[in-house]
Design an enzyme around this catalytic site. Structure first.
Site, PDB file in Angstrom:
ATOM      1  CG  ASP A 160      24.839  13.449 108.892  1.00  0.00           C
ATOM      2  OD1 ASP A 160      25.385  13.125 107.823  1.00  0.00           O
ATOM      3  OD2 ASP A 160      24.820  12.701 109.892  1.00  0.00           O
ATOM      4  NE  ARG A 217      32.632   2.925 114.058  1.00  0.00           N
ATOM      5  CZ  ARG A 217      31.976   3.274 112.958  1.00  0.00           C
ATOM      6  NH1 ARG A 217      30.770   3.786 113.039  1.00  0.00           N
ATOM      7  NH2 ARG A 217      32.525   3.117 111.783  1.00  0.00           N
TER       8      ARG A 217
HETATM    9  C1  LIG Z   1      29.339   7.874 104.495  1.00  0.00           C
HETATM   10  S1  LIG Z   1      28.611   9.402 104.955  1.00  0.00           S
HETATM   11  C2  LIG Z   1      28.258  10.113 103.370  1.00  0.00           C
HETATM   12  C3  LIG Z   1      28.532  11.595 103.331  1.00  0.00           C
HETATM   13  C4  LIG Z   1      28.356  12.282 101.979  1.00  0.00           C
HETATM   14  N1  LIG Z   1      26.994  12.202 101.518  1.00  0.00           N
HETATM   15  C5  LIG Z   1      29.306  11.702 100.951  1.00  0.00           C
HETATM   16  O1  LIG Z   1      28.875  10.955 100.073  1.00  0.00           O
HETATM   17  O2  LIG Z   1      30.504  11.989 101.033  1.00  0.00           O
HETATM   18  C6  LIG Z   1      27.002   8.872 105.516  1.00  0.00           C
HETATM   19  C7  LIG Z   1      26.320   9.882 106.421  1.00  0.00           C
HETATM   20  O3  LIG Z   1      24.959   9.450 106.612  1.00  0.00           O
HETATM   21  C8  LIG Z   1      24.562   9.818 107.915  1.00  0.00           C
HETATM   22  N2  LIG Z   1      23.380   9.000 108.292  1.00  0.00           N
HETATM   23  C9  LIG Z   1      23.332   7.697 108.614  1.00  0.00           C
HETATM   24  N3  LIG Z   1      22.072   7.327 108.900  1.00  0.00           N
HETATM   25  C10 LIG Z   1      21.310   8.445 108.743  1.00  0.00           C
HETATM   26  C11 LIG Z   1      19.915   8.710 108.896  1.00  0.00           C
HETATM   27  N4  LIG Z   1      19.056   7.768 109.275  1.00  0.00           N
HETATM   28  N5  LIG Z   1      19.480   9.968 108.653  1.00  0.00           N
HETATM   29  C12 LIG Z   1      20.338  10.949 108.279  1.00  0.00           C
HETATM   30  N6  LIG Z   1      21.663  10.750 108.117  1.00  0.00           N
HETATM   31  C13 LIG Z   1      22.145   9.504 108.347  1.00  0.00           C
HETATM   32  C14 LIG Z   1      25.795   9.552 108.766  1.00  0.00           C
HETATM   33  O4  LIG Z   1      25.768  10.276 109.978  1.00  0.00           O
HETATM   34  C15 LIG Z   1      26.911   9.985 107.816  1.00  0.00           C
HETATM   35  O5  LIG Z   1      27.340  11.291 108.073  1.00  0.00           O
END
Ligand SMILES: C[S@@+](CC[C@H](N)C(=O)[O-])C[C@H]1O[C@@H](n2cnc3c(N)ncnc32)[C@H](O)[C@@H]1O
Length: 283
Positions: A152, A40
């Site tokens: 996010d 990545r």
């Molecule tokens: C797999 S996606 C889930 C998206 C949506 N909630 C769903 O279920 O379809 C996880 C998201 O969490 C965000 N993320 C990861 N660590 C985070 C943090 N410490 N604070 C806020 N967002 C975070 C990532 O950038 C990503 O967009």
């Protein structure tokens, strides 16, 4: 950079990056993730014209790197998979049970206002799915207003959510009646794109927020929180701390929706389990 002389991420550099990701983002970085991080970040090395991961680490951890590179780094190491109406049963519960119960419990005022938070909203599919359900409900019931906050940590995904432009493949899970009402086809028919209609976009506010922050100062009291498919990346202790903070922003009687594999030991929290992955705040 030639294909044959591609640099590799030494374990020591990976651990430095992994420890940082873990401390700042909460995301677990076991040694097995080294290959993923290496591939990545390869694009960043190429964009920055940097020839080794060691040099990349030195840049990232410098004060200039912390200012200029950190957002790109975070964009690369987060996993953003999402879908419209993901785990669709939860949206049915939202419409049929959660919204009627919340609205019935509200004092008579004009209009009744609902606040919903999509924490870790990725590219916007979740907050816009919520906006469609809320908009339909508000239309049927009258006298209801709502607003949705999407947060996010990744600026890349927030930019996509802000533009609210999606491909036809992405909108497959959106029921046809909602597509017709809330998705606008590109004027250029050769483009395979749709845009969320302005009346929905105006209901969704997007904000960068790290769930690891000690306080969520920009977040008000919510009636509903969707925090799905992000806790799986955190360790148990971190999950607990984040859950406590999330719950401090959920009104008593409010609903919490988690991802399909994120079951909470709810006895430790002021929650009662309603269905798998759906909880209600007590008190
Ligand atoms: C797999 S996606 C889930 C998206 C949506 N909630 C769903 O279920 O379809 C996880 C998201 O969490 C965000 N993320 C990861 N660590 C985070 C943090 N410490 N604070 C806020 N967002 C975070 C990532 O950038 C990503 O967009």
């Amino acid at each position: 950079m030639s294909f044959l002389s591609q640099p590799s991420l030494a374990m020591a550099d990976f651990r430095r990056l992994g420890d940082y990701i873990h401390a700042e983002l909460g995301i677990k970085m076991p040694d097995a993730k080294r290959g993923m991080v290496e591939s990545r970040l390869r694009k960043r090395l190429s964009v920055l014209n940097i020839s080794s991961y060691e040099e990349y680490c030195a840049y990232l951890f410098s004060s200039r790197g912390q200012r200029d590179e950190l957002p790109f780094f975070i964009n690369q190491v987060t996993t953003n998979k999402t879908d419209f109406f993901r785990e669709s049963k939860q949206f049915v519960f939202l419409e049929k049970k959660a919204l009627p119960e919340l609205v019935a419990g509200m004092p008579t005022c004009d209009p009744k206002k609902l606040s919903i938070w999509s924490a870790a909203c990725s590219r916007g599919h979740e907050p816009y799915s919520l906006a469609m359900v809320l908009s339909e409900y508000a239309e049927q019931q009258k006298n209801i207003d709502f607003r949705i906050l999407g947060t996010d940590i990744s600026t890349d995904v927030l930019n996509v959510a802000q533009k609210a432009v999606y491909t036809h493949e992405e909108i497959e899970p959106v029921p046809m009646a909602l597509r017709k009402k809330y998705l606008l086809r590109s004027k250029d028919r050769r483009k395979n794109m749709v845009r969320i209609a302005p009346q929905l976009r105006s209901k969704v506010r997007l904000l960068r927020l790290n769930l690891m922050n000690k306080r969520y100062t920009a977040v008000e009291q919510m009636d509903i929180i969707f925090c799905r498919n992000v806790m799986i990346y955190f360790e148990k202790d971190t999950q607990h701390q984040i859950l406590h903070r999330l719950l401090s922003h959920l009104k008593p009687g409010g609903f919490l929706f988690m991802g399909h594999s994120e079951v909470i030991q709810h006895t430790e929290f002021p929650l009662r389990s309603i269905q798998t992955t759906i909880y209600q705040k007590v008190g």
